[in-house]
Motif scaffolding. Structure first.
Motif, mmCIF file in Angstrom:
data_model
loop_
_atom_site.group_PDB
_atom_site.id
_atom_site.type_symbol
_atom_site.label_atom_id
_atom_site.label_comp_id
_atom_site.label_asym_id
_atom_site.label_seq_id
_atom_site.Cartn_x
_atom_site.Cartn_y
_atom_site.Cartn_z
ATOM 1 N N LYS A 85 0.808 -1.218 0.000
ATOM 2 C CA LYS A 85 0.000 0.000 0.000
ATOM 3 C C LYS A 85 0.844 1.273 0.000
ATOM 4 O O LYS A 85 0.306 2.371 -0.039
ATOM 5 C CB LYS A 85 -0.924 0.014 1.227
ATOM 6 N N TRP A 122 7.028 6.068 -11.820
ATOM 7 C CA TRP A 122 6.483 5.154 -10.802
ATOM 8 C C TRP A 122 6.467 5.772 -9.406
ATOM 9 O O TRP A 122 5.938 5.170 -8.478
ATOM 10 C CB TRP A 122 7.329 3.883 -10.717
ATOM 11 N N LYS A 125 3.281 5.735 -7.581
ATOM 12 C CA LYS A 125 2.503 4.482 -7.686
ATOM 13 C C LYS A 125 2.676 3.645 -6.428
ATOM 14 O O LYS A 125 3.675 3.753 -5.712
ATOM 15 C CB LYS A 125 2.960 3.664 -8.901
ATOM 16 N N LYS A 126 1.704 2.775 -6.175
ATOM 17 C CA LYS A 126 1.807 1.836 -5.067
ATOM 18 C C LYS A 126 2.283 0.482 -5.599
ATOM 19 O O LYS A 126 2.066 0.139 -6.757
ATOM 20 C CB LYS A 126 0.466 1.691 -4.365
ATOM 21 N N GLU A 128 1.204 -2.473 -5.148
ATOM 22 C CA GLU A 128 0.136 -3.356 -5.627
ATOM 23 C C GLU A 128 -0.320 -3.007 -7.048
ATOM 24 O O GLU A 128 -0.982 -3.807 -7.701
ATOM 25 C CB GLU A 128 -1.055 -3.307 -4.666
ATOM 26 N N ASP A 129 0.060 -1.816 -7.530
ATOM 27 C CA ASP A 129 -0.312 -1.406 -8.885
ATOM 28 C C ASP A 129 0.742 -1.793 -9.926
ATOM 29 O O ASP A 129 0.546 -1.538 -11.119
ATOM 30 C CB ASP A 129 -0.528 0.118 -8.937
#
Length: 303
Positions: A85, A122, A125-126, A128-129
Motif C-alpha cells: 500500500k 512510478w 505508484k503503489k 500493488e499497482d
C-alpha cells in the motif's frame, strides 16, 4: 571477503545445512547453486543474520559476522519484501534510510536509480499497482541503493521479460566492476555461465562441488569433439584413433561427435579426418554448468 566454516543448521528433524564450508573471494561474482530445498536459502539467511547457525562460523573481511555488517550487505530475496500500500518513492526512501543513508542521500540515490532504470513515472505508484517485473526492479533498487560491499541476489531475474533481465544483468556486472562482491543464487544456468567467476553446488544440505567456473568445466573435459564436415559420411574405421559417439545429417552439412582414444591427440585425428572429408568446423565438447549440475545431482540421488 566471505568465509563460511562448518555451518550446521537444524530445523526440528530436518537438517538444512550439514557442515557447509566455502569461501567467496572479494570482487567476484559467486554462484550459489542447488535444487529447491538444498539449503541455499538457509545459508543466505544466516549470512544476513536473519537466523543463526547451530554450529560453525561466518566471517566478513576476517571479522566474525556481527550486527555492524548488516549495513554493508544488500539482500534481494526471492519472495517480495515490499509494502503493497506504500508509494514506491516513499518506500525506497524509507528502506535506504534503514540502511544508514540520510534523507538527502536517500533522495539523491533514489532519483539516480529511478532515472537509470526508467522508473521516474512510478514514484507515486503503489506496489500493488505494479507488475511482478516492475516490483522486482523496485526491490533491486532497494538492495543496491546504499552501495553495499556484499550483494546477495536470490533469483534476481524472477518475473523479468528478456529485455529487463538483460538490463539487470548489465547492472549487476557494472556493480561488480565498481568493486561489489556478489553472491548470485539462481536456477537459470545460462545466467551462471554469463556472470559467475566461481560457484558452489549444495545438494541435500551438503556442499558437493565448488571452485572457479572455468576450472570446474575443464575438469569435466572428456577429449570429445564435434566436427561439422562436407562429403561422404565419415565411417568409424579409424577405431585406433576414436570412437563415434553420435552422427547426424544437418541441412547442408554432416556432423559427427568423436571421443578420442587414450593418448590420441586431436591433431592426429584431424589429420586422418582431413583425408576423408572436408572439415568445416571442429569444436571441443565441454559440458555446460547445467549438464554438470544435473550430473552431480543425479549421481548423488542414485548413489
Amino acid at each position: 571477503m566471505l568465509k563460511i566454516e562448518n555451518i550446521v543448521k537444524q530445523y526440528a528433524d530436518h537438517r538444512a545445512l550439514d557442515n557447509v564450508s566455502l569461501e567467496v573471494e572479494k570482487g567476484c561474482i559467486f554462484g550459489l547453486l542447488g535444487p529447491n530445498g538444498a539449503g541455499k536459502t538457509s545459508l543466505i539467511r544466516i549470512i544476513n543474520q536473519i537466523t543463526a547457525p547451530d554450529e560453525g562460523s561466518v566471517y566478513i573481511n576476517g571479522e566474525r559476522l556481527n550486527p555492524a555488517h548488516i549495513n554493508r550487505i544488500g539482500y534481494l530475496p526471492e519472495e517480495r519484501g515490499l509494502y503493497k500500500k506504500m508509494e514506491i518513492g516513499e518506500q525506497t526512501l524509507y528502506l535506504a534510510q534503514l540502511k544508514g543513508l540520510s534523507k538527502a542521500e536517500a533522495l539523491q540515490r533514489s532519483q539516480y536509480w529511478f532515472e537509470k532504470l526508467e522508473m521516474q513515472s512510478w514514484w507515486k505508484k503503489k506496489v500493488e499497482d505494479l507488475s511482478k517485473g516492475m516490483q522486482q526492479k523496485v526491490q533491486f533498487v532497494a538492495t543496491v541503493i546504499h552501495e553495499p560491499d556484499l550483494i546477495i541476489l536470490d533469483e534476481p531475474f524472477s518475473g523479468f521479460d528478456p529485455i529487463n533481465a538483460e538490463v539487470i544483468k548489465n547492472e549487476i556486472l557494472e556493480l561488480n566492476k565498481k568493486g561489489a562482491t556478489i553472491i548470485f543464487s539462481t536456477h537459470r544456468m545460462e545466467s551462471v555461465e554469463q556472470l559467475c567467476d566461481s560457484i558452489a553446488l549444495i545438494h541435500k544440505s551438503k556442499k558437493v562441488l565448488d571452485g572457479r567456473l572455468k576450472d570446474i568445466r575443464n575438469s569435466y573435459r572428456s577429449n570429445t569433439y564435434c566436427i561439422e564436415y562436407l562429403g561422404e559420411e565419415i565411417k568409424p574405421e579409424a577405431t585406433e584413433l576414436y570412437e563415434v559417439v553420435k552422427s547426424r545429417n544437418l541441412e547442408d552439412t554432416k556432423e559427427i561427435v568423436l571421443k578420442l582414444r587414450n593418448g590420441v591427440k586431436v591433431n592426429d585425428a584431424l589429420q586422418y579426418l582431413l583425408s576423408v572429408a572436408q572439415i568445416q568446423q571442429l569444436t571441443e565438447v565441454i559440458p555446460t554448468i547445467n549438464e554438470i549440475f544435473i550430473q552431480q545431482v543425479n549421481g548423488i540421488d542414485h548413489a
